[in-house]
Design a protein around this motif. Structure first.
Motif, PDB file in Angstrom:
ATOM      1  N   ALA A  27      -3.720   3.047  -7.615  1.00 23.62           N
ATOM      2  CA  ALA A  27      -3.015   4.195  -7.018  1.00 23.62           C
ATOM      3  C   ALA A  27      -2.589   5.321  -7.490  1.00 23.62           C
ATOM      4  N   ALA A  60      -7.850  -3.854  -6.477  1.00 21.58           N
ATOM      5  CA  ALA A  60      -8.827  -2.694  -6.115  1.00 21.58           C
ATOM      6  C   ALA A  60      -7.086  -1.368  -5.342  1.00 21.58           C
ATOM      7  N   ARG A  61      -7.230  -1.720  -4.738  1.00 24.26           N
ATOM      8  CA  ARG A  61      -6.351  -0.746  -3.736  1.00 24.26           C
ATOM      9  C   ARG A  61      -4.666   0.344  -4.304  1.00 24.26           C
ATOM     10  N   THR A  62      -4.531  -1.544  -5.524  1.00 28.49           N
ATOM     11  CA  THR A  62      -2.932  -1.108  -5.836  1.00 28.49           C
ATOM     12  C   THR A  62      -2.600  -0.551  -7.626  1.00 28.49           C
ATOM     13  N   GLU A 116      -9.179   4.225  -6.042  1.00 30.47           N
ATOM     14  CA  GLU A 116      -9.229   3.284  -5.677  1.00 30.47           C
ATOM     15  C   GLU A 116     -10.142   2.742  -6.767  1.00 30.47           C
ATOM     16  N   GLY A 130     -13.717  -0.131   1.125  1.00 31.58           N
ATOM     17  CA  GLY A 130     -12.834   0.825   1.826  1.00 31.58           C
ATOM     18  C   GLY A 130     -13.180   1.622   3.168  1.00 31.58           C
ATOM     19  N   SER A 151     -17.521  -1.972  -2.153  1.00 31.20           N
ATOM     20  CA  SER A 151     -16.007  -1.954  -1.893  1.00 31.20           C
ATOM     21  C   SER A 151     -16.137  -1.723  -0.545  1.00 31.20           C
ATOM     22  N   GLY A 182       0.918  -1.455   0.442  1.00 33.50           N
ATOM     23  CA  GLY A 182      -0.350  -0.597   0.049  1.00 33.50           C
ATOM     24  C   GLY A 182       0.680   1.343   0.130  1.00 33.50           C
ATOM     25  N   ASP A 231      -9.195  -7.538  -3.610  1.00 30.39           N
ATOM     26  CA  ASP A 231      -9.550  -5.655  -2.975  1.00 30.39           C
ATOM     27  C   ASP A 231      -8.015  -5.326  -2.562  1.00 30.39           C
TER      28      ASP A 231
END
Length: 377
Positions: free
Chosen positions: A349, A344-346, A352, A233, A231, A59, A341
């Motif tokens: 980046a 989805a975050r990376t 998201e 998040g 999500s 992250g 997930d």
């Protein structure tokens, strides 16, 4: 033994009886299946552990495996040689860890719900959305988002941020109960009628959500759109604490249905001849699937195809037996959602990607492949 004695010996003295041979073959096949189950479940468990470790380490704030272990060990009073900052500890314990654990719970709940309904409907293409739980949850969330602020003394004031999740959960279960009641007559539930009623209820809920969108302002429309895309998040320890007992109860109870669902694969009449109370199995199966999917959807939004893809991947490997299929689907669904997930975050980046988009990109082609593979020529 001489050649003459050998020729005069009865066949039973030279070869084992057919019954013993068949029994030995069955035992060997059972042993091979047990080994396959252990290997597959162990592999899925290892994949889930690796995915969870990658998710908590990767992250904007980088964490090495050693630093992750140091933070956990420090909570137990154990000192390890890696140095960590207060920022790293806060990111891991307050942001990433609840998000990863919630992904495990949501993925397992969606997958087990799908596996149970596929066994009940005797169709690998069945999805939890067929009984109306997903569309009902979407309607509940839409009502909470669009109309919640306009109600003078509303649940919004009592529950705060949990209002949307609570409304989605209640409406998801409510629509499933409605579909089940429509399909039940004189104490008997028709699976075909349940599917048709689910289609009708899904259409009505979709129309109601569309009508609410017409009255939504820009902020409400944005919130509703992101909720329907799904999500993790917004994961917190509170949402995890709410989802765990609901989904966990389903994960514990579902394996008790394994033998009954195996019998249902033969057909309702055959299952009744085997002593299965088919009506009770339908009630429990629909109830467990609705509870798991409603709880998962309430805390994560609409995430499609996990309940379709995960059980079928395990079924292709281990066969249709539910004793192995249900825990395998839970592990597979959790792994898929944790990895989705992470992507989805990376991938984009610091932006998201809604996780529902990624699962649809994976599940859509897979669903089409299932249709082509199972079509009747």
């Amino acid at each position: 033994m001489t050649e003459a004695a050998l020729a005069s010996s009865p066949p039973s003295a030279l070869t084992p009886p057919p019954v013993e041979t068949a029994r030995a073959e069955l035992e060997a096949a059972a042993q091979r299946r047990r080994r396959a189950v252990v290997l597959v479940l162990g592999g899925l468990g290892a994949a889930l552990g690796a995915g969870m470790l990658a998710s908590v380490a990767v992250g904007a704030v980088a964490l090495s495996p050693g630093e992750v272990l140091t933070i956990f060990a420090d909570r137990l009073g154990i000192s390890l040689p890696w140095a960590v900052t207060a920022q790293q500890e806060a990111v891991l314990l307050n942001i990433r860890l609840p998000r990863v654990l919630l992904g495990v719970v949501v993925g397992a709940g969606l997958a087990v719900g799908g596996a149970v309904l596929q066994g009940l409907f005797r169709n690998p293409l069945a999805d939890p959305g067929l009984v109306g739980v997903s569309s009902g949850a979407a309607l509940g969330a839409a009502i909470s988002i669009v109309l919640g602020a306009s109600v003078a003394v509303s649940a919004t004031e009592l529950l705060g941020p949990a209002t949307v999740a609570g409304s989605a959960f209640v409406f998801g279960l409510g629509t499933t109960v409605l579909v089940y009641r429509i399909a039940t007559r004189m104490g008997r539930t028709s699976v075909t009628t349940m599917l048709l009623a689910g289609i009708a209820v899904n259409a009505l809920c979709g129309a109601a959500v569309g009508s609410l969108i017409l009255f939504a302002d820009d902020g409400q429309l944005r919130n509703l759109t992101f909720w329907t895309l799904g999500s993790l998040g917004g994961a917190t320890w509170s949402s995890f604490a709410v989802a765990v007992p609901l989904v966990g109860s389903v994960l514990v109870a579902a394996p008790w249905l394994a033998r009954a669902l195996d019998a249902m694969l033969l057909g309702e009449a055959e299952a009744r001849h085997l002593g299965v109370n088919t009506q009770r199995v339908k009630q429990i199966s629909v109830g467990l699937a609705a509870l798991a999917v409603a709880a998962a959807t309430a805390v994560s939004g609409l995430i499609g195809f996990v309940g379709l893809v995960a059980p079928h991947l395990v079924r292709l490997t281990l066969g249709p037996g539910h004793r192995a299929l249900l825990p395998g689907a839970a592990l597979c669904g959790a792994t898929l959602l944790v990895l989705a997930d992470l992507a989805a975050r990376t991938l984009l980046a610091p932006a998201e990607i809604p996780i529902g988009i990624l699962t649809a990109l994976i599940g859509g082609p897979f669903f089409l492949w299932l249709l082509v593979r199972n079509r009747v020529m």
